[in-house]
Design an enzyme around this catalytic site. Sequence first.
Site, PDB file in Angstrom:
ATOM      1  N   ALA A  35       0.814  -1.210   0.000  1.00 55.55           N
ATOM      2  CA  ALA A  35       0.000   0.000   0.000  1.00 55.55           C
ATOM      3  C   ALA A  35       0.845   1.256   0.000  1.00 55.55           C
ATOM      4  O   ALA A  35       0.483   2.272  -0.613  1.00 55.55           O
ATOM      5  CB  ALA A  35      -0.927   0.001   1.224  1.00 55.55           C
ATOM      6  N   GLU A  36       1.978   1.210   0.674  1.00 48.19           N
ATOM      7  CA  GLU A  36       2.791   2.416   0.844  1.00 48.19           C
ATOM      8  C   GLU A  36       3.600   2.769  -0.401  1.00 48.19           C
ATOM      9  O   GLU A  36       3.612   3.916  -0.839  1.00 48.19           O
ATOM     10  CB  GLU A  36       3.751   2.231   2.032  1.00 48.19           C
ATOM     11  CG  GLU A  36       3.085   2.240   3.393  1.00 48.19           C
ATOM     12  CD  GLU A  36       2.673   3.634   3.831  1.00 48.19           C
ATOM     13  OE1 GLU A  36       3.096   4.614   3.195  1.00 48.19           O
ATOM     14  OE2 GLU A  36       1.920   3.749   4.812  1.00 48.19           O
ATOM     15  N   SER A  37       4.312   1.796  -0.947  1.00 44.53           N
ATOM     16  CA  SER A  37       5.264   2.127  -2.018  1.00 44.53           C
ATOM     17  C   SER A  37       5.169   1.219  -3.229  1.00 44.53           C
ATOM     18  O   SER A  37       5.869   1.451  -4.216  1.00 44.53           O
ATOM     19  CB  SER A  37       6.694   2.057  -1.475  1.00 44.53           C
ATOM     20  OG  SER A  37       7.073   0.705  -1.262  1.00 44.53           O
TER      21      SER A  37
END
Length: 256
Positions: free
Chosen positions: A147-149
């Site tokens: 989800a983040e990167s």
Amino acid sequence: MLRRSALATGLLLLALPAFAPARTVYECMRDDTLSLATAPEPGSRCTPRHVDDRKAKVANFWGELGPVRAPHYEGRINGRRVISTRALPGWKQVDSVVSLQAPRDSWAHAGLGSVGRPRLDAFRTQFRAAARRNGVDEAWLRAIAHAESGFDPSAVSPKGAQGVMQLMPTLAREYGVSDPFSSAQSIDCAARHLKALMRRYRGDMALVAAAYNAGTGAVDRFGGVPPYAETRLYVDKVQALHARYRTALRRASARS
């Protein structure tokens, strides 16, 4: 405000469906988006989930899998009335979830956004080692990275978060990270941070994900997931990804 909240809570409880405590709903994947439905959706890959309404932290139509935001849709499959969070062709949007005998604020998405396929190839050894070393769920750690990167070790957000796990500089310094773009350091830091958040929020992973996104200050100030659209969507997405990574890791383990 308190009287209004108490009244709303009472109305929610009155509006709950007359389901048995345990029932089956379906998580359905199509075009890399996840939805919830009361029966398998045509054209989707659906997995039955047995939910226990008594475990739901908030009274909602989807029991312990909810609540989720946005419209519900209604259609018929083999003559049976079915509710889904996806806008299927020919299905109509339900104007009010109260008509479903579900609480007024029972949220639902038309899917949970694009979540993409699980990636077990990215930094396989580092995720496994960090998860085991810190006693955290590898599926959660991978869901956060996804989800983040999208597993990009050189990613930098507009707010200054860096690396695979999108560490903010203050957090990186707190955990002694010398190079936030080192995948090994980034993943290990995130695992240690997730462990600390799990202790702080007593294993409530929705709050853990919210704190990873918005910070502990925001979660503590609001006494739960902050009312920020970005954070609420983030929590939903991480939870959806966690389910997919848990399944993918279990299948990979069975094959090995």
